[in-house]
Design a protein around this motif. Structure first.
Motif: not given
Length: 707
Positions: A415-419, A214-216
């Motif tokens: 992850s940015s989505e989780q945050w 879950e990163t880029t």
């Protein structure tokens, strides 16, 4: 004849002029020579002395002005060292040991040898280094020049030696509950990394890894492009939860565990991916104590800059909230560090500085982990907060805010989505509700009763008369009425507490008066910071400087109006009812022999406290009491319910309700005394305060049966 005499005369004149010219030139030459000699002497006298030059040279070091240092060298006498080699050598050593606060003292100067003896000291990452040394100078065409070799850095350093810095990471202290149960401590996770030289189909592989972690791909490529990375390096990419074999052996393994196991397997199928165990901070209670305990994260470049000189390294973690933040300095300890010289064979030659490692301190709290979890489990689906304390000692036993988040997730890296999901969740799981102030509703009535009794405004046996379920003082109130739920007789203080009568306490507040009400509440800590380790929002009785109208005063009497109270502050005031009128001071750091300390001694008289205590006992133990659902046959309890209306205006019919319940043991002879105050948002249509009473009753059942 005349012509010959004339020629001779002209010859003699030219001769005399020639001699004069020669004489003038000679005199000029002499004068010129004298001037040149004088100028040279003046220039040499103007040269800076070796002592001055040495001080200047040393002053450049902490400023990292290596080119300026190089310009001061006698190059030939310094072994024809190149500027690049000179800068590389000096910068690597001085910056590696983090030189600061350079001080130089000249001890002696040997003019014949052009040698300066000096003492220098400077601060480093491993403490202060101090030594005596000698610097040699030679005369150059434009002044004195320094003769440099490696011994100018350290007296015993040679060109083949290296200066090493080794750091011993301090072990972060644990956070423990009152019984020694770990709230924050050592855990094991899985570090997922890549060995670049073993990766096949790089672009495709990295895209696959990025998806699983879950990163880029860009973030992974950035890590792989770091200067230190070689083909055989293990480059850590992300820390993920470790899959415990014991969890997999269960008859029905947790779904999350199975998903994590599947992720591990898929990662390991990718050539070049390795997974190893790594020690991490772990929070065993997770969501149940996240707002209380807080969390740590790996330091960032910004952290290192902001906290320069505080002992953090690139491998450190730093607190972000909660107890981790409150006790950061005690928990983090002090890293050990050594600076030493090794020879060309790697053998240690000399230790230059050393700071011994100091591991972090453990912090033991008054919190009871079982109670913390019990309260969380009861209210985890609600927007709520609960505080629990020993009303006789001030020990805070639980601080719970729901809904919550798993602070372990921050260790792994969100992850940015989780945050985004956490921060945009309408239930606000990151919001710490126990630190806020809330409209207290009827849980405020015992406080109004105590203020009225203490001031003499309330006669506990005076019958206010049954006026029905709706009342207003007079026509000046327009259409506004105070309403209540129960009709009863006689309308005296004790019954008003049992039936939670809004009208009685509205009338009582009017009898007390705004001036006395404001003064008394100020004396009880309103508009004042709670003396507690965690900063809580200040309770208030008005949004402005005071209570401005009769209606506001009447509403304040039963916990509406503009009254807002912090739950822990409320608990402290309630403690006065079983402490002969003394308001306890709450505390969070465990003491082996708990000794009560009063925040507001003598807040009420013993008589006032006893009278209110008897009324709150009836609330729980009288069958008509609003808190009777929490009644127990084995232990005598007292308490008060509360339902606060939250409306945009007085005419708003679509507002919500806050449900409260305060309940406590009434005798200090009880083996495990406790006071709990819980508040739940949005209880309208869910039983009001009765919803909270039921849940706190279950918590108490567990508390008394397990202790």
């Amino acid at each position: 004849m005349k012509k010959g005499k004339s020629r001779n005369k002209r010859k003699k004149t030219r001769s005399r002029l020639l001699w004069i010219a020669i004489a003038v030139i000679g005199i000029a030459a002499v004068i010129s020579a004298v001037c040149v000699a004088g100028m040279l002497a003046t220039k040499e006298n103007a040269w800076r002395t070796p002592e001055e030059l040495l001080v200047e040279y040393m002053d450049h070091i902490p400023k990292q002005e290596y080119e300026e240092m190089y310009a001061m060298l006698h190059i030939e006498a310094s072994g024809n060292v190149s500027q690049e080699d000179f800068v590389t050598r000096n910068s690597a050593i001085y910056e590696g040991i983090e030189v600061q606060n350079m001080a130089v003292q000249i001890i002696a100067y040997d003019e014949e040898q052009m040698a300066v003896t000096y003492q220098t000291s400077f601060d480093t990452v491993a403490g202060t280094i101090s030594f005596e040394n000698e610097a040699l100078f030679l005369k150059g065409e434009d002044g004195y020049k320094l003769v440099w070799d490696d011994s100018m850095i350290f007296p015993n350093l040679t060109s083949t030696d290296k200066v090493r810095v080794s750091t011993t990471q301090a072990v972060r202290g644990e956070i423990l509950d009152r019984n020694g149960r770990v709230l924050a401590g050592k855990g094991i996770a899985s570090s997922v990394g890549i060995v670049p030289g073993k990766v096949e189909n790089r672009e495709e592989a990295i895209a696959q890894i990025a998806e699983l972690l879950e990163t880029t791909p860009e973030a992974i490529e950035k890590m792989l492009s770091a200067q230190w990375v070689k083909d055989d390096s293990f480059v850590p990419i992300k820390t993920i939860p470790r899959v415990e074999e014991i969890e997999l052996m269960k008859i029905e393994p947790d779904e999350e565990v199975l998903k994590e196991k599947e992720r591990h397997e898929k990662l390991l199928e990718i050539p070049g991916v390795m997974i190893s165990d790594v020690e991490v901070r772990e929070y065993p209670l997770g969501e149940a104590a996240a707002h209380l305990v807080g969390y740590v994260q790996s330091v960032t470049a910004e952290d290192l800059e902001e906290h320069a000189g505080e002992g953090y390294t690139a491998n450190s973690v730093i607190s972000r909230s909660g107890m981790e933040g409150l006790f950061e300095s005690e928990l983090k300890g002090q890293n050990g560090c050594r600076i030493y010289i090794v020879n060309s064979e790697g053998k240690e030659k000399e230790e230059l500085a050393c700071i011994l490692v100091q591991h972090g301190q453990d912090i033991q709290l008054t919190i009871d982990a079982n109670l913390q979890v019990s309260l969380y489990e009861q209210f985890k689906e609600d927007k709520s907060c609960s505080v629990a304390m020993n009303p006789y000692t001030g020990e805070v036993l639980a601080l719970v805010s729901t809904p919550s988040y798993d602070n372990n997730d921050f260790i792994m890296g969100l992850s940015s989505e989780q945050w985004t999901a956490l921060n945009e969740d309408e239930n606000k799981p990151m919001y710490n509700r126990f630190r806020q102030v809330w409209c207290p509703g009827s849980t405020f009535k015992p406080i109004t009763a105590a203020v009225g009794l203490e001031s003499g405004a309330i006669d506990p046996m005076e019958d206010y008369g049954n006026v029905g379920l709706s009342w207003q003082k007079d026509a000046s109130w327009g259409s506004y009425h105070v309403t209540t739920l129960h009709a009863y007789e006689p309308v005296i203080l004790e019954n008003a507490l049992i039936y939670s009568d809004n009208i009685y306490f509205a009338k009582a507040a009017l009898k007390i008066g705004s001036e006395e009400m404001e003064s008394s509440l100020t004396g009880l800590g309103f508009n004042e910071e709670l003396p507690f380790e965690i900063k809580m929002a200040e309770s208030q009785y008005s949004n402005t400087e005071g209570i401005e109208t009769e209606i506001q005063l009447a509403d304040s009497g039963y916990g509406q109006g503009q009254v807002l109270v912090n739950p822990l502050h409320m608990a402290c005031i309630y403690s006065a009812f079983c402490n002969e009128g003394n308001v306890i001071k709450p505390y969070l750091v465990y003491q082996k022999d708990a000794v009560a300390e009063y925040w507001i001694p003598g807040a009420f008289s013993n008589e006032t406290a006893s009278r209110v205590l008897e009324g709150t006992k009836k609330v729980v133990n009288d069958s008509n009491g609003t808190g009777y659902a929490a009644h127990r046959d084995d232990i005598l309890l007292a308490g008060k319910t509360g339902t606060a209306e939250i409306k945009a205006s007085k005419d708003d019919a679509s507002g919500t309700e806050l449900g409260w319940f305060a309940i406590f043991t009434t005798e200090d002879t009880v083996e495990h005394p406790i006071l709990i105050i819980s508040m739940v948002e949005d209880v309208k249509g869910r039983g009001g305060s009765g919803y909270v009473v039921k849940k706190d009753g279950l918590v108490l059942e567990e508390w008394f049966s397990s202790n």
